[in-house]
Scaffold this motif. Structure first.
Motif, PDB file in Angstrom:
ATOM      1  N   SER B  56      64.636   3.158  83.056  1.00  0.00           N
ATOM      2  CA  SER B  56      64.377   3.826  81.789  1.00  0.00           C
ATOM      3  C   SER B  56      64.349   5.331  82.009  1.00  0.00           C
ATOM      4  O   SER B  56      63.892   5.810  83.024  1.00  0.00           O
ATOM      5  CB  SER B  56      63.029   3.380  81.263  1.00  0.00           C
ATOM      6  N   SER B  57      64.816   6.058  81.068  1.00  0.00           N
ATOM      7  CA  SER B  57      64.837   7.500  81.257  1.00  0.00           C
ATOM      8  C   SER B  57      63.431   8.054  81.099  1.00  0.00           C
ATOM      9  O   SER B  57      62.613   7.542  80.371  1.00  0.00           O
ATOM     10  CB  SER B  57      65.774   8.140  80.253  1.00  0.00           C
ATOM     11  N   HIS B  58      63.187   9.112  81.821  1.00  0.00           N
ATOM     12  CA  HIS B  58      61.866   9.706  81.820  1.00  0.00           C
ATOM     13  C   HIS B  58      61.961  11.062  81.162  1.00  0.00           C
ATOM     14  O   HIS B  58      63.028  11.595  80.958  1.00  0.00           O
ATOM     15  CB  HIS B  58      61.369   9.876  83.250  1.00  0.00           C
ATOM     16  N   ARG B  59      60.802  11.625  80.908  1.00  0.00           N
ATOM     17  CA  ARG B  59      60.824  12.944  80.328  1.00  0.00           C
ATOM     18  C   ARG B  59      61.463  13.921  81.313  1.00  0.00           C
ATOM     19  O   ARG B  59      62.245  14.752  80.961  1.00  0.00           O
ATOM     20  CB  ARG B  59      59.407  13.385  79.965  1.00  0.00           C
ATOM     21  N   HIS B  60      61.120  13.777  82.575  1.00  0.00           N
ATOM     22  CA  HIS B  60      61.717  14.637  83.591  1.00  0.00           C
ATOM     23  C   HIS B  60      62.359  13.747  84.652  1.00  0.00           C
ATOM     24  O   HIS B  60      61.761  13.497  85.694  1.00  0.00           O
ATOM     25  CB  HIS B  60      60.663  15.542  84.218  1.00  0.00           C
ATOM     26  N   PRO B  61      63.547  13.257  84.378  1.00  0.00           N
ATOM     27  CA  PRO B  61      64.137  12.250  85.273  1.00  0.00           C
ATOM     28  C   PRO B  61      64.316  12.739  86.702  1.00  0.00           C
ATOM     29  O   PRO B  61      64.374  11.938  87.626  1.00  0.00           O
ATOM     30  CB  PRO B  61      65.484  11.937  84.626  1.00  0.00           C
ATOM     31  N   TRP B  62      64.376  14.044  86.895  1.00  0.00           N
ATOM     32  CA  TRP B  62      64.614  14.533  88.257  1.00  0.00           C
ATOM     33  C   TRP B  62      63.414  14.321  89.161  1.00  0.00           C
ATOM     34  O   TRP B  62      63.518  14.481  90.365  1.00  0.00           O
ATOM     35  CB  TRP B  62      64.999  16.011  88.218  1.00  0.00           C
ATOM     36  N   ARG B  63      62.262  13.928  88.600  1.00  0.00           N
ATOM     37  CA  ARG B  63      61.083  13.702  89.434  1.00  0.00           C
ATOM     38  C   ARG B  63      61.211  12.450  90.283  1.00  0.00           C
ATOM     39  O   ARG B  63      60.462  12.251  91.219  1.00  0.00           O
ATOM     40  CB  ARG B  63      59.837  13.540  88.556  1.00  0.00           C
ATOM     41  N   ARG B  64      62.127  11.577  89.913  1.00  0.00           N
ATOM     42  CA  ARG B  64      62.278  10.353  90.708  1.00  0.00           C
ATOM     43  C   ARG B  64      63.078  10.629  91.962  1.00  0.00           C
ATOM     44  O   ARG B  64      63.816  11.614  92.038  1.00  0.00           O
ATOM     45  CB  ARG B  64      62.956   9.285  89.866  1.00  0.00           C
ATOM     46  N   VAL B  65      62.934   9.773  92.930  1.00  0.00           N
ATOM     47  CA  VAL B  65      63.698   9.958  94.164  1.00  0.00           C
ATOM     48  C   VAL B  65      65.163   9.697  93.854  1.00  0.00           C
ATOM     49  O   VAL B  65      65.527   8.631  93.378  1.00  0.00           O
ATOM     50  CB  VAL B  65      63.183   9.002  95.256  1.00  0.00           C
ATOM     51  N   LEU B  66      65.982  10.706  94.091  1.00  0.00           N
ATOM     52  CA  LEU B  66      67.388  10.646  93.720  1.00  0.00           C
ATOM     53  C   LEU B  66      68.245  10.694  94.977  1.00  0.00           C
ATOM     54  O   LEU B  66      67.755  11.055  96.052  1.00  0.00           O
ATOM     55  CB  LEU B  66      67.728  11.845  92.826  1.00  0.00           C
ATOM     56  N   PRO B  67      69.518  10.390  94.837  1.00  0.00           N
ATOM     57  CA  PRO B  67      70.388  10.462  96.024  1.00  0.00           C
ATOM     58  C   PRO B  67      70.469  11.875  96.595  1.00  0.00           C
ATOM     59  O   PRO B  67      70.903  12.052  97.722  1.00  0.00           O
ATOM     60  CB  PRO B  67      71.753  10.036  95.480  1.00  0.00           C
TER      61      PRO B  67
END
Lengths: 695, 612
Positions: B56-67
């Motif tokens: 699910s998209s978050h308010r600040h999606p970049w906070r998740r661990v990304l590639p």
């Protein structure tokens, strides 16, 4: 008159559709039957509520939240400046979730000579109903508040499993906006896809074989359709070719096949094959009525037809998405209805409740109290805070005597109607009846204290009874005229407390805050221009140490008061305004000359020990309060707020002052207050007390 | 398949532990832990920014661990999540391996950070992601049971704070005597005579027949009280030094006296209570009674952490699926606040748990760069690729309630590990190595493999990603922001294409959030060239110049790292990058650095923000 008390009134004969239940405020506080509304019965409850609100003389509301303060230092202090106080309310309303909303319309029934109440208890949960950013994907829970809810048997399971979701006006508008832009984008994309890369990246032999097989299959299928008439082909196929993956169906009046049993990689390959080799076959990736994704390949007989098809498909998609947004509005329908009906709203100490309503159902809270108040006034032109009403009317003051102004105590004092053990007094009590109008009893529960529906009911009863004491007549056989315009209420409407200990009242119609005449302040007035904020000092520092340390430099009477926000931060009020700057300059100089023996031996060196001591003016406190983070310790919060300097330099200082000095110094005097401060409050104020004692 | 049949097959197998049966279950748990070869753990949180969380998209999606994350930034993101969210369930499963047989003893603990001591601990407040709660609700999670009856806990750091702030009376050892002043000897003399008087009065059997008036008078004069059934005397003291003096005196008078130190509610010593025992045996009895009281009080304070302490003391290897996330939570909730860097975290963690096995890492050992999105996917992968028969044996619980099936994930992890171990042959420390094909736990322990996420869930049935991971040096990465909001990655790439020499060659563009995109160059040095040209303004005219005059900005990977280090999580990435750049306007090293680390880039990990 015999009053029959029906607690769990489950009549054997349910033929009677409307039942009127006289109620008494028994000491247990429970016993009022109210409607429990969850996702399952929301639609039907909403219909019923509409009619009841339309007829109502006023509507009482109450909210239950997952918390009040996100960090100990965010609690309301008596001496908070108005703008800081609003920031604290704003922070609370933004961070915590609403889990229950009580809505209780009250209607005066002249024929029965009593008020009819319809208490509703709505379970709310910010569920993500839409695939994109929903009401609040994340919210805070204050551990003590959760325990408090648990203590009063709050049903978390119902709330999370069955709670009604919502979208604010702004969120709905955003969602619809996003949809239409996505729609347009897809529309343009669907029309000019010709320039796209048509190379099929063949990674493995399996892929190669697959693409060839698919190409052949589609060729066959298309040829069959174009050779014969479609109807024939349909029949023929049924009898001759039984290809599991290629059943011809009709989609928007065109022959089509549904793609089943392919994985996503194969789907991608199919798309590429179609784009490269079949100009007249269209890949449709449509959301069905359910969440199930359906993928189809449709035959179109011309480029125009292809564009038309794409448009039709996208329109369908757009419409179904719009419908989903509309249905995700959820509980906001109730609020919208209250706004459009312009009913008198009654709450008890309800500013925080109203702020929650604003942030959950209207949109992001405005940055100033003034804007907030005026915007609320636009939506709810008439709000009465029963807490303010009880505190400011002399008649009610007399009746309440020294009793606590908490909702339940006001309720049992003002509305003891029909409770046999209470002495009959000269006052005539207003009568209330709770109405249930449904045969299905599964949705009815007995209300209890600190349940939003029951609290709303109590608030409404207290309000009606208070009106009677103020001299508003509720007569048998005469309908009630508009309460909101009643002269006797004029001094009380739209006057709310910004917080329980502010000593001020905000007038929502003007947005101005003024001192409350009969509020007794515990501490002398704070002049914010004389205040300096210090944080990050050694944790062993106690208020007395801090005072001693500063007094050594600025003289014995230089510190007027000290308030510890927590054990990492403190507000210090000097006796003279210039001391603020002097202190900040001195600290800066001492830190610059770190290894200088004079700095080491300076009396302030003790305070600066550890090298993490920061200092700034009151406006920095405001700035830190406005930061979105909520660290438990103030010192951590300051860091999270992006403060990297150690001392606010002098020049910045004076500029900052002018910017916000309008709220800077307001003086309040008062007579008395009765409030139960919570535990943390006690500890903080104890520190202050001890300090005053020490002087 | 185990994961499908799991619910049915394992129903009621996991013992559910709440506040009410916690202390009763503890002994058994200790035994199972100490008998085990490995301990599998799994947790249920109120939210996470981990890769395995829902898409699910978050308010600040970049906070998740990304590639795009390195180990370090992945840790900082995990730290942010651990400090924010709460654990609601903690499942442990101590198990023994015996060939293909696994003997498991699974437990599931319901937790709630209840503030038992009224100190604002273990947590003042915590965050919840509504999507997490909703999916827990779908699995039948009982929130009422959790909040009403969850076990509370304190971390080690919090426990010592609680000790200071909420003290209880306890025995205290005598420290080496400090020099005594005249005032001390006067004080000692006075205390000595007082204690002796009282002691004699208690010992004197002749007065036993006194009437009640005399008794109460004596009580008043001597200050005698009762401690349980034993007589005792309170001596007020005002410093630690005086406490020591009293302890010395009491030791000198008689062996039958037991002194305990009573603190006031601010943690300062208030008095020493001297208890008279009738004999040596009685004294021992009293001492052990006090000891067990202290232990009980300590257990109440530690709560669930006791279980982790037992695991820690047992030195058994721990098996978990998403270790970085699970152990940042464990560290912050049960050990101490998380340190600012990954290296410090690993050190601190190793002190508590010496061997942690990350299943993600073990999977990598089998197939290089293969990674399953979740446990069932990994199980089905193993099932297809290898023949690894494993039999999971769970002794039935005496009081099993079959309707509850929480905490099954820990069994899945146990099962998966057992299967993996058939291939890897990891031998727990205490067993002798059986041959050259086995390996020690230490060889693969304590390597955490961050689970990164994709915003677009691939709908492959097996949930396995194809081998498209490429190692990309962080010095080939540039972050771009300040472009039109709402643009898609493909659109941005089209705009950039050909606008600068570096944008002719192979490059990839992807959106990190609505405001910021990442550009990955495959030609070394491109990133540096671009940044240098943009900084010096030697772009010339052209479409890139137009973009820049419209507000396009760029920064190197270091700036992103700095954003993570500073914890600027509450904004869009573009805004956070802007803040960092402003602060380090003159610091050129910020934008670029030579010592680049590597990230695992996968061009399939498309962040598709248009997917609504």
């Amino acid at each position: 008159m015999i009053r029959q008390w029906l607690l769990w009134a489950v009549p054997k004969t349910l033929t009677l559709v409307r039942r009127y239940r006289p109620f008494s405020s028994s000491s247990s506080g429970g016993g009022v039957v109210m409607k429990r509304v969850t996702r399952a019965n929301f639609e039907s409850a909403l219909e019923g509520l509409r009619a009841q609100v339309q007829e109502a003389d006023f509507v009482a509301i109450d909210l239950e939240m997952t918390g009040v303060t996100s960090a100990p230092w965010r609690e309301c202090f008596e001496f908070d400046r108005a703008d800081v106080r609003y920031l604290k309310v704003k922070d609370s309303a933004e961070k915590f979730a609403v889990v229950q909303i009580g809505v209780c319309p009250f209607r005066w029934d002249p024929s029965r000579g009593s008020f009819l109440a319809y208490p509703h208890n709505f379970f709310i949960f910010p569920r993500k109903e839409l695939p994109f950013d929903g009401p609040s994907h994340e919210f805070l829970c204050q551990t003590t508040s959760m325990n408090f809810l648990a203590k009063y048997q709050f049903d978390f399971n119902t709330c999370i499993h069955e709670g009604i979701s919502y979208l604010s006006r702004v969120q709905e508008a955003e969602a619809l906006n996003k949809l239409s832009s996505a729609y347009e984008n897809e529309l343009t994309n669907s029309i000019n896809t010709s320039g796209e890369n048509l190379e099929i990246p063949i990674v493995s032999t399996a892929d190669l074989l697959f693409t060839e097989r698919i190409k052949n299959k589609f060729h066959e299928w298309r040829n069959r359709i174009t050779e014969s008439s479609c109807a024939e082909c349909y029949v023929k196929e049924k009898t001759e070719h039984v290809m599991t993956q290629f059943q011809t169906i009709f989609f928007k009046m065109r022959p089509a096949v549904t793609l089943n049993g392919f994985n996503s990689h194969q789907m991608k390959l199919i798309q590429l094959v179609l784009r490269k080799h079949f100009k007249d076959l269209v890949f449709i990736h449509a959301q069905g009525e359910e969440v199930m994704l359906e993928r189809k390949v449709v035959y179109t007989d011309s480029e125009e037809d292809k564009a038309l098809l794409m448009r039709e498909v996208l329109e369908d998609l757009h419409r179904s998405k719009e419908a989903r947004v509309r249905s995700a509005v959820g509980f906001r329908h109730v609020i919208d209805f209250l706004v459009s009906e312009q009913k008198l709203i009654v709450g008890h100490n309800c500013l925080l409740d109203i702020a929650h309503v604003y942030s959950k159902f209207f949109g992001p809270l405005p940055s100033s109290m003034m804007e907030f108040a005026l915007s609320i006034h636009e939506n709810f032109p008439n709000i009465v805070d029963t807490k303010h009403l009880l505190n400011s009317s002399h008649v009610l003051q007399y009746l309440m005597k020294k009793n606590s102004k908490s909702l339940s105590s006001a309720f049992s004092l003002l509305c003891p109607e029909a409770s046999s053990d209470s002495p009959k007094s000269a006052h005539s009590y207003v009568k209330f009846e709770v109405q249930t109008d449904e045969t299905g009893l599964s949705n009815w529960t007995s209300g209890a204290k600190h349940e939003a529906g029951y609290d709303a009911f109590m608030t409404g009863c207290v309000f009606a009874q208070a009106c009677a004491h103020l001299g508003i007549k509720f007569d048998l056989d005469s309908p009630l005229t508009n309460l909101a315009t009643n002269d006797k209420l004029q001094g009380y409407i739209n006057h709310l407390y910004p917080s329980w200990n502010s000593g001020t009242v905000i007038d929502l119609s003007t947005g101005f805050e003024k001192a409350e005449s009969n509020y007794k302040r515990k501490y002398p007035t704070v002049l914010f221009s004389k205040v300096v904020l210090i944080w990050g000092f050694p944790s062993k520092f106690k208020p007395k140490d801090l005072k001693d340390c500063i007094s050594k430099v600025f003289g014995a009477g230089s510190v007027t008061s000290i308030f510890f926000l927590d054990y990492t931060a403190s507000l210090v009020q000097f006796s003279k305004e210039e001391y603020v700057n002097d202190f900040l300059m001195l600290k800066d100089i001492l830190e610059r000359n770190d290894n200088d023996p004079i700095s080491v031996l300076h009396p302030l060196a003790e305070l600066l020990d550890g090298g993490n001591t920061h200092a700034a003016d009151y406006d920095t406190y405001r700035q830190i309060c406005s930061a979105p983070a909520s660290k438990v310790l103030f010192a951590d919060q300051a860091e999270a707020a992006g403060i990297r300097w150690k001392t606010l330099a002098g020049c910045q200082n004076s500029e900052a002052w002018e910017a916000t000095s309008m709220n800077g110094s307001s003086t309040f005097t008062g007579v008395r207050s009765h409030e139960l401060p919570n535990t943390h409050q006690v500890s903080c104020e104890d520190i202050l007390d001890s300090l005053y004692a020490a002087r | 398949m185990a994961s499908n049949g799991g619910k049915r097959r394992w129903s009621g197998a996991v013992k559910q532990v709440t506040k009410s049966n916690f202390s009763a279950a503890l002994e058994q748990i200790k035994k199972h832990i100490n008998d085990s070869d490995f301990i599998a753990i799994s947790t249920q949180k109120t939210g996470d920014f981990s890769g395995s969380s829902s898409t699910s998209s978050h308010r600040h999606p970049w906070r998740r661990v990304l590639p795009i994350d390195t180990q370090e930034t992945a840790y900082l993101k995990a730290k942010h999540a651990a400090e924010r969210f709460e654990l609601l369930q903690f499942a442990i499963c101590p198990f023994r391996l015996n060939g293909s047989k696994v003997l498991a003893h699974p437990y599931n603990f319901h937790l709630f950070p209840r503030d038992e001591l009224n100190l604002g601990m273990p947590s003042y407040s915590f965050s919840c992601q509504s999507s997490f709660l909703t999916s827990m609700a779908r699995e039948g999670f009982d929130f009422n049971a959790c909040i009403y009856d969850g076990i509370t806990y304190l971390s080690r750091a919090q426990e010592s704070m609680a000790r200071d702030r909420n003290p209880v009376a306890r025995l205290r050892p005598l420290t080496s005597p400090s020099p005594q002043s005249v005032a001390d000897s006067v004080f000692m003399g006075r205390i000595k005579s007082r204690v002796e008087n009282w002691w004699k009065a208690c010992k004197d059997p002749g007065k036993a027949t006194d009437d009640s008036l005399v008794l109460s008078l004596r009580k008043l004069i001597l200050g005698s009280e009762l401690y349980g059934s034993r007589p005792c005397l309170s001596i007020d003291v005002c410093s630690d030094h005086q406490v020591q003096l009293v302890l010395v005196i009491v030791g000198q008078i008689c062996d039958d006296l037991v002194p305990i130190v009573v603190p006031d509610n601010r943690g300062e010593v208030k008095a020493v209570r001297v208890i008279l025992t009738s004999s040596k045996e009685d004294k021992n009895l009293l001492l052990s009674a006090i000891q067990s009281q202290e232990e009980e009080a300590d257990l109440k304070v530690r709560g669930f952490r006791e279980v982790l302490d037992v695991i820690s003391r047992s030195h058994k290897p721990i098996v978990a699926y998403n270790c970085l996330h699970d152990f940042t939570f464990i560290h912050s909730k049960f050990i101490a606040p998380l340190p600012p860097s990954m290296a410090e975290f690993m050190c601190s963690l190793r002190l508590a748990f010496s061997e942690v096995l990350d299943i993600n890492h073990l999977l990598k050992e089998i197939g290089p760069l293969r990674k399953a999105n979740n446990v069932p996917a990994a199980l089905s992968y193993l099932k297809r690729q290898f023949f690894t028969p494993v039999e999971l044996e769970i002794p039935p619980q005496v009081d099993s309630n079959t309707d509850k099936h929480h905490g099954h994930n820990v069994l899945r992890i146990t099962y998966l590990f057992a299967k993996l171990n058939c291939l890897l042959k990891i031998i727990p420390g205490h067993q002798p190595a059986l041959g050259q094909y086995t390996r020690e736990v230490g060889d693969c322990a304590n390597i955490f493999y961050p689970c990164s996420t994709t915003l677009q869930e691939s709908d492959d049935e097996d949930g396995f990603q194809t081998d498209k991971f490429k190692k990309v040096g962080t010095n080939n990465v540039v972050l771009l922001w300040g472009f039109n909001a709402g643009i898609f990655a493909s659109g941005l790439k089209r705009q950039l294409h050909g606008s600068h020499t570096v944008f002719f060659d192979d490059f990839e563009v992807q959106l990190v959030d609505r405001t910021c995109a990442i550009v990955v160059f495959h030609v070394p040095g491109s990133a540096e060239n671009l940044l240098e040209d943009m900084r010096s303004g030697s772009i010339g005219s052209g479409s890139l110049n137009d973009l820049i005059s419209d507000g396009l900005k760029a920064a190197g990977y270091e700036t992103y790292k700095k954003v993570c280090r500073m914890g600027l999580w509450e904004t869009d990435l573009a805004e956070a990058l802007e803040m960092v750049l402003q602060e380090h306007a003159n610091d050129l090293s910020m934008t670029f650095r030579k010592d680049a680390s590597e990230i695992y880039w996968n061009s399939d990990l498309m962040i598709d923000l248009s997917d609504i």
